[in-house]
Design a protein around this motif. Structure first.
Motif, PDB file in Angstrom:
ATOM      1  N   LEU A   1       0.835  -1.195   0.000  1.00  0.00           N
ATOM      2  CA  LEU A   1       0.000   0.000   0.000  1.00  0.00           C
ATOM      3  C   LEU A   1       0.875   1.253   0.000  1.00  0.00           C
ATOM      4  N   TYR A   2       1.868   1.284   0.869  1.00  0.00           N
ATOM      5  CA  TYR A   2       2.780   2.425   0.941  1.00  0.00           C
ATOM      6  C   TYR A   2       3.486   2.638  -0.403  1.00  0.00           C
ATOM      7  N   GLN A   3       3.991   1.551  -0.994  1.00  0.00           N
ATOM      8  CA  GLN A   3       4.704   1.670  -2.268  1.00  0.00           C
ATOM      9  C   GLN A   3       3.794   2.198  -3.370  1.00  0.00           C
ATOM     10  N   ARG A   4       2.569   1.687  -3.417  1.00  0.00           N
ATOM     11  CA  ARG A   4       1.641   2.155  -4.451  1.00  0.00           C
ATOM     12  C   ARG A   4       1.287   3.623  -4.265  1.00  0.00           C
ATOM     13  N   LEU A   5       1.041   4.015  -3.024  1.00  0.00           N
ATOM     14  CA  LEU A   5       0.722   5.416  -2.772  1.00  0.00           C
ATOM     15  C   LEU A   5       1.909   6.318  -3.091  1.00  0.00           C
ATOM     16  N   SER A   6       3.111   5.881  -2.722  1.00  0.00           N
ATOM     17  CA  SER A   6       4.318   6.673  -2.981  1.00  0.00           C
ATOM     18  C   SER A   6       4.549   6.878  -4.468  1.00  0.00           C
ATOM     19  N   LYS A   7       4.224   5.847  -5.253  1.00  0.00           N
ATOM     20  CA  LYS A   7       4.437   5.908  -6.701  1.00  0.00           C
ATOM     21  C   LYS A   7       3.189   6.372  -7.454  1.00  0.00           C
ATOM     22  N   ARG A   8       2.156   6.722  -6.680  1.00  0.00           N
ATOM     23  CA  ARG A   8       0.879   7.151  -7.262  1.00  0.00           C
ATOM     24  C   ARG A   8       0.278   6.101  -8.192  1.00  0.00           C
ATOM     25  N   LEU A   9       0.469   4.827  -7.815  1.00  0.00           N
ATOM     26  CA  LEU A   9      -0.130   3.727  -8.569  1.00  0.00           C
ATOM     27  C   LEU A   9      -1.554   3.508  -8.070  1.00  0.00           C
ATOM     28  N   PRO A  10      -2.414   2.956  -8.892  1.00  0.00           N
ATOM     29  CA  PRO A  10      -3.803   2.754  -8.465  1.00  0.00           C
ATOM     30  C   PRO A  10      -3.928   1.709  -7.355  1.00  0.00           C
ATOM     31  N   ILE A  11      -4.868   1.972  -6.467  1.00  0.00           N
ATOM     32  CA  ILE A  11      -5.163   1.015  -5.391  1.00  0.00           C
ATOM     33  C   ILE A  11      -6.655   0.681  -5.395  1.00  0.00           C
ATOM     34  N   VAL A  12      -7.212   0.636  -6.568  1.00  0.00           N
ATOM     35  CA  VAL A  12      -8.642   0.372  -6.730  1.00  0.00           C
ATOM     36  C   VAL A  12      -8.977  -1.052  -6.288  1.00  0.00           C
ATOM     37  N   ASN A  13     -10.034  -1.163  -5.499  1.00  0.00           N
ATOM     38  CA  ASN A  13     -10.546  -2.456  -5.036  1.00  0.00           C
ATOM     39  C   ASN A  13      -9.496  -3.269  -4.271  1.00  0.00           C
ATOM     40  N   THR A  14      -8.714  -2.584  -3.470  1.00  0.00           N
ATOM     41  CA  THR A  14      -7.703  -3.259  -2.655  1.00  0.00           C
ATOM     42  C   THR A  14      -8.150  -3.307  -1.199  1.00  0.00           C
ATOM     43  N   ILE A  15      -7.552  -4.233  -0.486  1.00  0.00           N
ATOM     44  CA  ILE A  15      -7.853  -4.384   0.938  1.00  0.00           C
ATOM     45  C   ILE A  15      -6.586  -4.824   1.656  1.00  0.00           C
ATOM     46  N   VAL A  16      -6.392  -4.298   2.854  1.00  0.00           N
ATOM     47  CA  VAL A  16      -5.278  -4.698   3.714  1.00  0.00           C
ATOM     48  C   VAL A  16      -5.889  -5.418   4.916  1.00  0.00           C
ATOM     49  N   ILE A  17      -5.371  -6.593   5.224  1.00  0.00           N
ATOM     50  CA  ILE A  17      -5.886  -7.394   6.347  1.00  0.00           C
ATOM     51  C   ILE A  17      -4.797  -7.470   7.398  1.00  0.00           C
TER      52      ILE A  17
END
Length: 75
Positions: free
Chosen positions: A52-68
């Motif tokens: 999640l951190y990597q995607r947000l840092s790189k401005r990659l999409p996180i559509v329909n994701t979940i962290v458990i």
């Protein structure tokens, strides 16, 4: 660009025999499996906090994701 968001599910522990009022912060294994099956049927992608951190840092999409997460590491 629309806001990026994901859902974080926080669990304490799983228990084989869940009893109301006794294991108030635990979830039964059967219920957990039902929840995971529903998320799968809805095409959610499970990612780690690091991902999640990597995607947000790189401005990659996180559509329909979940962290458990499990707060005490119990599985």
């Amino acid at each position: 660009m629309s806001a990026q968001k994901t859902t974080v599910l926080m669990y304490h522990a799983l228990t084989e025999k869940w009893e109301q009022g006794v294991n108030s912060i635990h979830i039964g294994v059967e219920m957990f499996e039902q929840q995971m099956a529903w998320l799968n049927a809805q095409n959610y992608e499970s990612i780690t906090v690091t991902e999640l951190y990597q995607r947000l840092s790189k401005r990659l999409p996180i559509v329909n994701t979940i962290v458990i997460t499990f707060d005490d590491g119990y599985l």
